[in-house]
Design an enzyme around this catalytic site. Structure first.
Site, PDB file in Angstrom:
ATOM      1  N   GLU A 234       0.810  -1.307   0.009  1.00  0.00           N
ATOM      2  CA  GLU A 234       0.088  -0.084  -0.200  1.00  0.00           C
ATOM      3  C   GLU A 234       0.855   1.254   0.086  1.00  0.00           C
ATOM      4  OE1 GLU A 234      -0.403  -2.611   1.916  1.00  0.00           O
ATOM      5  OE2 GLU A 234      -2.075  -3.629   1.286  1.00  0.00           O
TER       6      GLU A 234
ATOM      7  N   HIS B 154     -11.339  -6.118   8.659  1.00  0.00           N
ATOM      8  CA  HIS B 154     -12.078  -5.906   7.508  1.00  0.00           C
ATOM      9  C   HIS B 154     -13.085  -5.103   7.744  1.00  0.00           C
ATOM     10  CE1 HIS B 154     -10.024  -9.691   6.441  1.00  0.00           C
ATOM     11  NE2 HIS B 154      -9.903  -9.234   5.331  1.00  0.00           N
TER      12      HIS B 154
HETATM   13  C1  LIG Z   1      -1.618  -5.244   4.492  1.00  0.00           C
HETATM   14  C2  LIG Z   1      -2.661  -6.021   3.671  1.00  0.00           C
HETATM   15  N1  LIG Z   1      -2.920  -5.742   2.432  1.00  0.00           N
HETATM   16  C3  LIG Z   1      -3.856  -6.304   1.728  1.00  0.00           C
HETATM   17  C4  LIG Z   1      -4.633  -7.552   2.256  1.00  0.00           C
HETATM   18  C5  LIG Z   1      -5.506  -8.117   1.565  1.00  0.00           C
HETATM   19  N2  LIG Z   1      -5.175  -9.696   1.218  1.00  0.00           N
HETATM   20  C6  LIG Z   1      -5.290 -10.831   1.962  1.00  0.00           C
HETATM   21  S1  LIG Z   1      -4.605 -12.391   1.572  1.00  0.00           S
HETATM   22  C7  LIG Z   1      -3.817 -11.295   0.109  1.00  0.00           C
HETATM   23  C8  LIG Z   1      -2.981 -12.148  -0.824  1.00  0.00           C
HETATM   24  C9  LIG Z   1      -1.733 -12.582  -0.163  1.00  0.00           C
HETATM   25  O1  LIG Z   1      -0.875 -13.317  -1.101  1.00  0.00           O
HETATM   26  P1  LIG Z   1       0.237 -14.023  -0.577  1.00  0.00           P
HETATM   27  O2  LIG Z   1       1.226 -13.208   0.449  1.00  0.00           O
HETATM   28  O3  LIG Z   1       1.163 -14.621  -1.606  1.00  0.00           O
HETATM   29  O4  LIG Z   1      -0.217 -15.468   0.283  1.00  0.00           O
HETATM   30  P2  LIG Z   1      -1.370 -16.600  -0.038  1.00  0.00           P
HETATM   31  O5  LIG Z   1      -2.455 -16.075   0.095  1.00  0.00           O
HETATM   32  O6  LIG Z   1      -0.711 -17.014  -1.374  1.00  0.00           O
HETATM   33  O7  LIG Z   1      -0.872 -17.622   0.778  1.00  0.00           O
HETATM   34  C10 LIG Z   1      -4.192  -9.955   0.099  1.00  0.00           C
HETATM   35  C11 LIG Z   1      -3.962  -9.112  -0.978  1.00  0.00           C
HETATM   36  C12 LIG Z   1      -4.411  -7.770   3.677  1.00  0.00           C
HETATM   37  N3  LIG Z   1      -4.679  -8.600   4.258  1.00  0.00           N
HETATM   38  N4  LIG Z   1      -3.326  -7.092   4.266  1.00  0.00           N
END
Ligand SMILES: Cc1ncc(C[n+]2csc(CCOP(=O)(O)OP(=O)(O)O)c2C)c(N)n1
Ligand SMILES: Cc1ncc(C[n+]2csc(CCOP(=O)(O)OP(=O)(O)O)c2C)c(N)n1
Ligand SMILES: [Mg+2]
Ligand SMILES: [Mg+2]
Lengths: 411, 338, 338, 411
Positions: free
Chosen positions: B60, B129
């Site tokens: 972000e 959320h």
């Molecule tokens: C600071 C923040 N930004 C955005 C999100 C929304 N979000 C939740 S999971 C996710 C994807 C994460 O992907 P990754 O780190 O590759 O983990 P995976 O789900 O593949 O295990 C996002 C964008 C969040 N939880 N926290």
């Protein structure tokens, strides 16, 4: 808590009372490092992040594949900008000591980093400086009077009194406004470069930050976004070995060079002798060519030394060896370029003295003019109403009200 | 005129803005190929290409920072922060940079960035959320802060925000994406198609920033609110049969002081309602302005209705959420002060 | 008893806390070898070693994050943020993590971290060395927020903060480091040695968190304030000859509601003063609580005296700073309402 | 805006309707990568960030220097934990679909990353998981009933109803509370490790985050602080190729591996086959030995695949090729360990079926017990008064007042 702690604490090479010790600085001989094609892949040229690109040797000769072969006139211009930067710094420092401005920061010993880089770029390239890049402003031809008026927060201050001294900008010269918050400008530079790419324009963005500032998140964002979108950006780390009192080891420089961060993100990292005008010029040119030909971003680490105090608020005798900059293995950028020019037969001690005198006179005359627009203590003063402008494009009702309240308070 | 829910209205706003001005670009996590986790940017990458609707890394702070750089280079970026709860990594760039660029450079540089982000609770999102952090932005000089409560306003305000040369933080109450919500989770969901504000012009129009709307005229008490609470407040007033004047602020900063003061001077009573936590919430500013400007008109203490001063807990969503009952108690208190 | 300025008092607090509890460690930029840019940690690394007084990278977010991890592992870190203006890169870790750890884990984990940071203007620091961002923390459930106004309180509150098991954001008004300051920059500086609160016990003591202090009893009007404004308010009241009761909050969150309400119920008039910008400043919360609790006791609208809703400009330091004149105008307004 | 844009946009290898294409994944043959001494310097072992450490080959043989030579009983325990994780995930997914819990996230295909790593660590080592590391909790022996009660936010919920499902913790088992904010736990893990070093204790901290999350500042802070203080920490990047709909290229994985970030900070980075139980175990052991002997931190990239949807709120058919995980070149971790055990003569299809049935019964029985403590829709319910506890250690007056207000509101 009786077992031996294994927490590793980086150690400064010399503290007050100790002998300066710069053995930790990894050097390469002038001319020794190969100059790869601008389209070489990051992975093939990782050595550039460990080696040290140098052109000028100790005798003032230009050696090896990175020699940019500038003509004498250009070198003389470079010398002039560096010298002017130094003389300006020196004079403004004394001005602060005399209580005429509140604050100042010198770039003593780091002039090549800004001046040579700026000369290697095009006027349409956007610069995102830190507070110690006054050489950029000088090289891009900002008027000293304008710069001094900023220091004075006087009626001609480009910042309308809102910023601390040295936080210049120039829309016309494509130099971004300096932030008091470290490192923020670097991912902004990448965003600017992304926009240039989106628009299909041929400009690049170059940003500078200190090695201490690389610890901030913004340095990481800059590398990441530059890598993902292959933005036409040049990211410059000025490793002057110190961040106020903190040695570069605390920013991660003990384990690895700052240039080496680049390859981790798939970005070429180049370690360059920051006190070697020709090397800085050549490496910047190389990086600019990469950017302009779509080969993507480059990270440059300028290895240099902060010869002066951090700022006028700082006293380095509390935390580092006295006069240690005199032992700095990469010497002084002004002296080195001067020696090179003399060796080429294009300069002399006499001309140098004459130039020094000329620039001192220029600075003195500029100051004289600047103070006619007001000083800290003497008018003319900026109108305090200005405080409420530029918060928004149009002044909203609550600020109009607050402006009225201040008028009443002052009446 | 079309029927749109809030997602479609926001999508239309960006579509219109991008169609009119090639400088408008979008950036954010999952917004491009996928069209956003709430599908607000659905179809826009297909229409405008990958260079104008840009999938970003999950950073972000990097999103805001690069958006600033793009804006300085002549673009008008609209950055999406996937949830308002995740805006904090971008907080430094917003507060120290985005908000102050114009000021510190005396107008030489500015960054017309719009930051869109879904906020608020009511979707069982738990503490990360559901947040409503608007007050953390209203305290920052140089930012405009917007929160629409319906599709018509959402589109008009978003176009206005994008076209505005000042930075705007644009909060979207996600519980309202698909329909108005009066705070009663047990009632069947109501779609926007049944609501007059679900009628949204297809083309370009703006709802001006800085202007509140009286969504219900009344004489007995003023309810100053915004976002989801607009509907909760209306339901509570209706339950009690109180002739409330309900003001939807729409823009929090700059605050439409005139609108709220005029109403409170008329009614003499006021309830301020928002979902965010109470302490130092934006309600405190509204209350303070009213107290300063309408002191002699007030017949009872202004009441604040807010979320509690705790994180938003998953299990206690409806005990946390300032529902009709909480508004009713406040209305009672302000109508018949002890 | 010794004479200490605020720097020495804070230093003594950390010295005492480290001496009593080996779990107390310090971390921050330039705090170790150098002793801090304001010299607040001077000598502590020499005394307690490099493993307990730790120079850190310039990464406020990393400082807070690692401090949290250390605290979870049984230490009591005191993190210094060099200027409050630079706290924003650490904001996410403070808001999303530090403040909520105990809550989200239902007490299984907590992080007794104290974050010290110099705040406020009056030292010609310009917009990035003068900010007072306390309201951005009082809005966050789970944080305690403290701002002392004198050496005695500074030491007692800092020891209390370090010993507290909740996270504390500890603001140090840097203009008060060397002496009380009544807002008049033309008067010669006054040292703490001339002030009773400059008498500071050498040993261990605490000033409890959450408790305000009446620094001057009075009957005509209550001034609720904290930090540097305590002295400005006192000078203004004295100038006008108003018998003001001056309350130094000392802890902003949790707020000592009893103390301020008791006073305002007695005086019927109130001025709230702080350096921070006005909109959504902490003054709004104070005003709101008073309006809610003391409505029928108020004889005039409560006045807020604050910095303006602009960044803190270098050249207009004294036009920005809420000086005696601004407080006087507010006192006049509240004493003789129009 | 008519010139060709040079903004580079990373491209997912296959979108819906396209054929899965995993040629971009750089593989090494099983057994092919050398295992350096734990005291090797980061610079000497950079190849580990590009190679892929693998032990199990396609036929279930364990090959090469990284083979940890675990005895059969240990392997069977590993298989059991992985299988239980999978069965638990599957059942909870269906439970969510049936509307009994609000949300769920599976770790399908990534079980080895958590289970093998956890088995390679000691109970006193502190774990800082992301939301997709349920294998850690299961391996450390958390009761399924406790985990399910968390999912249900019921009266026995360890989080007292405050967290979304899957945000477990266990003070007793040394597993840190999971955050909904990505990446925050990583520098916290480093801080924990720093404290262990300060106290001279022999514990290390291990943290996990997704490859998408490496874009956050916290990943950078973690690497930086771990490097500067040589903290005894293991930083695990689970590169399951996707972050919701976003392909790993957008996190910087296109130009360079995630393991390669380590060497940029002077930290060894190891790329490991995340679906190879033995390889994950061996690399974790190696990293743990480094940490415990004072050799500092290690970055491990686990190359794996998110076979399931991101969460129950997600529908991957919108953004990636159908059933692409069946084409994933590194196979399935459960199948691979099973094949290895069968090859060793220590396992059979029959035993596997029996174990599956046993674990399914365990999960079913646990669920039965868990719901006796309440569900979303049926009591017993948590007391809403709990909402006001644990904000602070002691409840301050304003929360006591708010609690009273809620009581009134509900009465
Ligand atoms: C600071 C923040 N930004 C955005 C999100 C929304 N979000 C939740 S999971 C996710 C994807 C994460 O992907 P990754 O780190 O590759 O983990 P995976 O789900 O593949 O295990 C996002 C964008 C969040 N939880 N926290
Ligand atoms: C975000 C932030 N944190 C801290 C500071 C305070 N500060 C100002 S300069 C400085 C040192 C910077 O060192 P470096 O980046 O190496 O640059 P140099 O001064 O050596 O040119 C610090 C810590 C700041 N300005 N901004
Ligand atoms: Mg430096
Ligand atoms: Mg992933």
């Amino acid at each position: 808590m009786n077992k031996r702690s294994r927490l590793h604490i980086p150690r400064a090479p010399a503290r007050p009372g100790e002998k300066p010790d710069f053995r930790y600085v990894q050097l390469s001989p002038a001319g020794a490092v190969a100059r790869p094609d601008v389209n070489a892949r990051a992975r093939e040229i990782e050595h550039l992040a460990t080696d040290l690109v140098r052109v000028l040797d100790d005798d003032g000769r230009a050696l090896g594949p990175w020699d940019p072969h500038l003509d004498a006139a250009e070198l003389q211009v470079g010398l002039r900008h560096m010298l002017l930067t130094r003389i300006y710094d020196d004079r403004m420092q004394r001005t602060q000591r005399a209580g005429k401005i509140t604050f100042y920061m010198r770039s003593l010993g780091e002039e090549a980093v800004s001046v040579a880089a700026c000369m290697a770029l095009k006027p349409g390239d956007m610069l995102f400086p830190s507070y110690r890049n006054q050489g950029l402003h000088i090289t891009r031809g900002l008027s000293l009077v304008d710069m001094m008026c900023q220091l004075l927060s006087n009626t001609r201050d480009m910042c309308k009194g809102r910023q601390l001294p040295v936080m210049y900008h120039s829309r016309a010269a494509n130099i971004f406004t300096i932030s008091g918050n470290l490192a923020t400008q670097l991912p902004q530079a990448v965003g600017w470069a992304m926009a240039a790419a989106i628009k299909g324009e041929d400009h690049l963005a170059a940003g500078w930050l200190g090695e201490g500032s690389t610890a901030e998140a913004d340095f990481h964002y800059a590398l990441l976004f530059a890598s993902v979108y292959q933005a036409p950006a040049i990211l410059n780390v000025v490793n002057n070995q110190w961040a106020i009192s903190t040695f570069q080891g605390f920013a991660g420089g003990e384990q690895r060079s700052f240039a080496a961060r680049g390859p981790g993100y798939g970005i070429p990292g180049v370690r360059v002798d920051g006190n070697d005008f020709l090397a800085v010029y050549a490496v910047t040119r190389w990086a600019a060519e990469r950017a302009r030909t779509g080969a993507g971003p480059t990270l440059i680490e300028h290895v240099t030394y902060r010869a002066a105090a951090h700022s006028t608020s700082d006293d380095p005798s509390r935390y580092r060896a006295k006069d240690d900059h005199l032992h700095w293995p990469l010497g002084d950028p002004v002296e080195r370029l001067k020696r090179h020019l003399i060796r080429l037969g294009e300069w002399s001690e006499e001309r140098h003295q004459a130039l020094t005198a000329e620039l001192e006179a220029l600075v003195a005359a500029s100051w004289k003019e600047a103070v006619t627009h007001g000083t800290l203590t003497e008018g003319p003063n900026l109108d305090p109403d200005l405080m409420f402008e530029d918060v928004f494009e149009e002044m909203p009702p609550h600020l109009i009200k607050q402006r009225a309240a201040l008028r009443k308070e002052r009446s | 005129m079309a029927q749109m829910n809030m997602i479609q209205a926001l999508n239309s706003a960006m579509d219109i803005a991008m169609g009119r001005d090639p400088a408008v670009v979008l950036m954010g996590e999952d917004i491009g190929y996928f069209g956003g986790v709430f599908r607000v940017t659905d179809g826009l990458q297909r229409k405008y290409g990958e260079h104008r609707v840009i999938d970003s890394p999950i950073a972000e702070g990097g999103i805001v920072a690069t958006a600033i750089g793009m804006a300085v280079n002549g673009l008008r970026p609209v950055a999406e922060i996937q949830f308002a709860d995740y805006i904090y990594p971008g907080y430094d760039q917003i507060v120290s940079e985005l908000a102050r660029l114009r000021y510190r450079s005396a107008g030489a540089f500015c960054a017309p960035v719009t930051i869109r982000t879904p906020c608020g609770g009511g979707i069982r999102g738990g503490q990360t959320h559901s947040q409503s952090p608007e007050a953390l932005f209203t305290h920052v000089a140089g930012l405009k802060v917007v929160m629409p409560s319906n599709p018509f306003d959402a589109k008009g305000l978003l176009i206005a925000a994008i076209e505005d040369d000042d930075p705007v933080v644009f909060f979207e109450p996600k519980r309202l994406y698909n329909g108005p919500f009066d705070g009663d989770p047990h009632k069947p969901a109501v779609p926007w198609s049944t609501h007059p504000k679900g009628e949204v012009p297809d083309g370009h129009y703006t709802v001006p920033l800085g202007r509140a709307e009286i969504v219900r005229a009344g004489s007995a008490v003023t309810i100053v609110t915004y976002g989801t609470m607009v509907y909760v407040a209306a339901a509570a007033a209706a339950n009690l049969g109180v002739d409330a004047e309900i003001i939807d602020l729409r823009t929090l900063a700059p605050l439409d002081t005139d609108a709220i003061c005029t109403s409170v001077k008329k009614t003499g009573r006021c309830v301020v309602a928002h979902e965010a936590t109470r302490m130092s919430g934006f309600g405190a500013e509204i209350l303070s302005v009213l107290q300063e400007e309408c002191f002699y008109d007030l017949e009872a203490p202004i009441q604040r209705v807010t979320g509690w001063d705790t994180p938003y807990p998953h299990a206690f969503e409806w005990e946390y959420f300032p529902g009709q009952k909480r508004v009713e108690l406040a209305l009672r208190a302000v109508m018949e002060p002890a």
